[in-house]
Scaffold this active site. Structure first.
Site, PDB file in Angstrom:
ATOM      1  N   CYS A 302     -74.562  10.334  27.498  1.00  0.00           N
ATOM      2  CA  CYS A 302     -73.772  11.375  26.840  1.00  0.00           C
ATOM      3  C   CYS A 302     -72.708  11.938  27.766  1.00  0.00           C
ATOM      4  O   CYS A 302     -72.998  12.245  28.925  1.00  0.00           O
ATOM      5  CB  CYS A 302     -74.646  12.562  26.452  1.00  0.00           C
ATOM      6  SG  CYS A 302     -75.901  12.173  25.269  1.00  0.00           S
ATOM      7  N   ARG A 401     -70.644  10.664  13.351  1.00  0.00           N
ATOM      8  CA  ARG A 401     -71.651  11.343  14.181  1.00  0.00           C
ATOM      9  C   ARG A 401     -71.070  12.644  14.726  1.00  0.00           C
ATOM     10  O   ARG A 401     -71.781  13.580  15.029  1.00  0.00           O
ATOM     11  CB  ARG A 401     -71.979  10.474  15.413  1.00  0.00           C
ATOM     12  CG  ARG A 401     -73.342   9.872  15.456  1.00  0.00           C
ATOM     13  CD  ARG A 401     -73.499   9.135  16.774  1.00  0.00           C
ATOM     14  NE  ARG A 401     -73.868  10.043  17.853  1.00  0.00           N
ATOM     15  CZ  ARG A 401     -75.086  10.430  18.141  1.00  0.00           C
ATOM     16  NH1 ARG A 401     -76.094   9.982  17.432  1.00  0.00           N
ATOM     17  NH2 ARG A 401     -75.339  11.243  19.143  1.00  0.00           N
TER      18      ARG A 401
HETATM   19  P1  XMP Z   1     -81.421   8.713  26.477  1.00  0.00           P
HETATM   20  O1  XMP Z   1     -81.346   9.712  27.604  1.00  0.00           O
HETATM   21  O2  XMP Z   1     -82.816   8.387  26.091  1.00  0.00           O
HETATM   22  O3  XMP Z   1     -80.733   9.467  25.242  1.00  0.00           O
HETATM   23  O4  XMP Z   1     -80.622   7.499  26.805  1.00  0.00           O
HETATM   24  C1  XMP Z   1     -80.634   8.859  23.975  1.00  0.00           C
HETATM   25  C2  XMP Z   1     -80.100   9.868  22.977  1.00  0.00           C
HETATM   26  O5  XMP Z   1     -78.753  10.228  23.296  1.00  0.00           O
HETATM   27  C3  XMP Z   1     -78.058  10.595  22.088  1.00  0.00           C
HETATM   28  N1  XMP Z   1     -76.814   9.831  22.068  1.00  0.00           N
HETATM   29  C4  XMP Z   1     -75.618  10.329  22.441  1.00  0.00           C
HETATM   30  N2  XMP Z   1     -75.254  11.580  22.787  1.00  0.00           N
HETATM   31  N3  XMP Z   1     -73.040  10.823  23.118  1.00  0.00           N
HETATM   32  C5  XMP Z   1     -73.942  11.823  23.122  1.00  0.00           C
HETATM   33  O6  XMP Z   1     -73.576  12.974  23.411  1.00  0.00           O
HETATM   34  C6  XMP Z   1     -73.327   9.540  22.758  1.00  0.00           C
HETATM   35  O7  XMP Z   1     -72.497   8.650  22.803  1.00  0.00           O
HETATM   36  C7  XMP Z   1     -74.694   9.292  22.388  1.00  0.00           C
HETATM   37  N4  XMP Z   1     -75.336   8.174  21.951  1.00  0.00           N
HETATM   38  C8  XMP Z   1     -76.631   8.542  21.767  1.00  0.00           C
HETATM   39  C9  XMP Z   1     -78.972  10.279  20.937  1.00  0.00           C
HETATM   40  O8  XMP Z   1     -79.570  11.492  20.519  1.00  0.00           O
HETATM   41  C10 XMP Z   1     -79.978   9.330  21.559  1.00  0.00           C
HETATM   42  O9  XMP Z   1     -81.210   9.299  20.879  1.00  0.00           O
END
Ligand code: XMP
Length: 480
Positions: A302, A401
């Site tokens: 993120c 999203r």
């Molecule tokens: P982890 O830390 O497990 O997090 O890799 C996965 C979660 O991150 C969210 N997610 C995003 N959040 N930008 C964001 O701000 C993104 O591009 C993005 N892609 C995924 C999502 O909640 C996921 O389950």
């Protein structure tokens, strides 16, 4: 008053800020029960895989359901592709297969052979007007050299059948006794109503804690946009849960659109992401949901926090949302999502009130995550990307999203994660670490963890002390 905002600023605790304190224990890690519920669905392992296109497609969903968790198929694809993936999970295992592929006695053996090859199945019941007349298996077609032969010339006519009330245990006994791999299920008039295969019966035995539906099929969830009711309707007949996939769910347009989906689509809903007490309160009072995806901007990929300065770190968000869930006396599941790298963050999430964790990074880089491994500098990696990263957004299915103004801004990155082998082994280790944490705290289950766990703040300097320090780590000691 501006100064008050600073003077009374909340403390947004993150996973790294706190530790769990050890408590008196009467439980050994092996005795810990990690099972949890999301609505009517019981999970033996409280893990969901993230709906991301480098984490969850059908292979991951099958693997995680077999381990007692739940996969959420991503939505960065056409509706047709997503439905196909969901159906593939449902077909991967079932005690009684209902949509049985059949042939008729007058069909050619060649035709039966090509159906078996194309559909990767090893036997076909033979039916006339729905009534079972025989069965033809790979062995029968293998030895049929004459290309003019018909199915009725080679099929087995005396078929051992069972009725629809058969239990898995009885099916297994019959298969062992007659050494058969396929057991057609027929009704009182002899109509074929299903098929039991040895493969499915044995899978059931080797994965007794898998997440299955009432028909023995693996359970699977799918991500949707609240604005895409057509996708939700297309998934409705097959999927066990729908999960909204929105960066900021606490948005009037998003909530209103979800209310419409909830009214028109008969599948339990998990919604999110949310990060505050107020957002949880609004969801709990306005929507009928079984779970909440909680955490904003803690994900490993993120950039939301960095780009916008806005975040509700997962640990903070889980604690706040759990308070609202407790206040409204609801049994809605709180799912910690983002930044759960391993068992330590998961244990802290449960301590703060979570019922399950959602994993992106921790499952990316496994054999079952989409994409092939790459070799860089002699080491194996896989690509892992945020759904807000420029490359994920170039497929355009995930643009909604994010809120409209930020649609032009990337909110995620793309990167490489080390290749980690089977998801099964990764989940096994994760669960072992989690059970060890429960053991230290003295918690026999998640309910106990929420009630008993105590946390303490650590300083940034202190954080170094509770990780390996001063010694240069070595994977393997040299022979002395
Ligand atoms: P982890 O830390 O497990 O997090 O890799 C996965 C979660 O991150 C969210 N997610 C995003 N959040 N930008 C964001 O701000 C993104 O591009 C993005 N892609 C995924 C999502 O909640 C996921 O389950």
């Amino acid at each position: 008053m501006p100064w008050d905002k600073l003077a009374n600023a909340d403390i947004a605790f993150t996973f790294g800020d706190v530790i769990l304190l050890p408590g008196k224990t009467e439980v050994e890690p092996a005795e810990v029960d990690l099972s949890t519920s999301i609505g009517e669905i019981r999970l033996h392992t409280p893990i969901l895989s993230s709906p991301m296109d480098t984490v969850t497609e059908e292979e991951m969903a099958v693997a995680i359901a077999r381990m007692g968790g739940l996969g959420v198929i991503h939505r960065n694809c056409t509706v047709g592709e997503q439905v196909r993936m969901v159906k593939a999970v449902k077909r991967a295992e079932s005690f009684i297969i209902r949509d049985v592929v059949t042939v008729s006695p007058a069909d050619s053996v060649e035709k039966a052979k090509s159906i078996m090859k194309d559909m990767k199945i090893s036997g076909l019941p033979v039916v006339v007007d729905g009534k079972l007349k025989g069965i033809i298996t790979r062995r029968d077609v293998y030895f049929a050299e004459d290309s003019g032969l018909k199915v009725e010339d080679v099929m087995t006519k005396d078929v051992i059948t069972v009725n629809p009330d058969i239990t898995p245990q009885d099916a297994r006994k019959i298969m062992s006794k007659y050494k058969i791999e396929k057991l057609p299920v027929v009704d009182e008039e002899g109509h074929l109503v299903g098929l039991i295969t040895a493969k499915d019966v044995f899978y059931r035995e080797s994965h007794p804690f898998a997440t299955r539906d009432s028909e023995g099929r693996l359970r699977v969830a799918a991500a949707i946009s609240p604005f895409d009711i057509d996708r939700a309707k297309a998934l409705e007949p097959y999927v066990d849960l729908l999960v909204t996939d929105v960066a900021h769910f606490h948005n009037e347009n998003v909530i209103s659109a979800t209310r419409r989906i909830s009214a028109e689509v008969d599948v339990p809903l998990i919604v999110g992401n949310i990060g505050t007490y107020e957002a949880a309160e609004e969801v709990l009072t306005r929507l009928d949901v079984v779970g909440l995806r909680v955490g904003i901007a803690s994900g490993s990929i993120c950039t939301t926090g960095e780009v916008t300065g806005v975040a509700a770190p997962t640990l903070y968000a889980v604690a706040k949302v759990s308070e609202a869930v407790a206040k409204y006396g609801s049994n809605v599941a709180v799912i910690a999502d983002g930044g759960v790298r391993g068992p330590a963050e998961a244990a802290k999430s449960f301590a703060a009130g979570a019922d399950a964790v959602m994993l992106g990074f921790a499952l990316a880089g496994t054999k079952e995550s989409p994409g092939s491994p790459l070799i860089v500098g002699g080491k194996m990696y896989k690509v892992y990307r945020g759904m807000g990263s420029p490359s994920a957004r170039s497929r355009r299915f995930v643009l909604d999203r994010y809120s409209r103004p930020s649609k032009d801004i990337a909110e995620g990155i793309e990167g490489l994660v080390p290749y980690r082998g089977d998801a099964t082994t990764v989940i096994d280790k994760f669960v072992a670490g989690l059970k060890a944490a429960f053991g230290y705290v003295g918690a026999a289950n998640i309910h106990d963890m929420k009630a008993k766990a105590r946390m303490a703040l650590v300083s940034p300097i202190g954080t170094r002390e509770i990780a390996p320090h001063d010694v240069k780590p070595m994977d393997r000691l040299p022979h002395i």
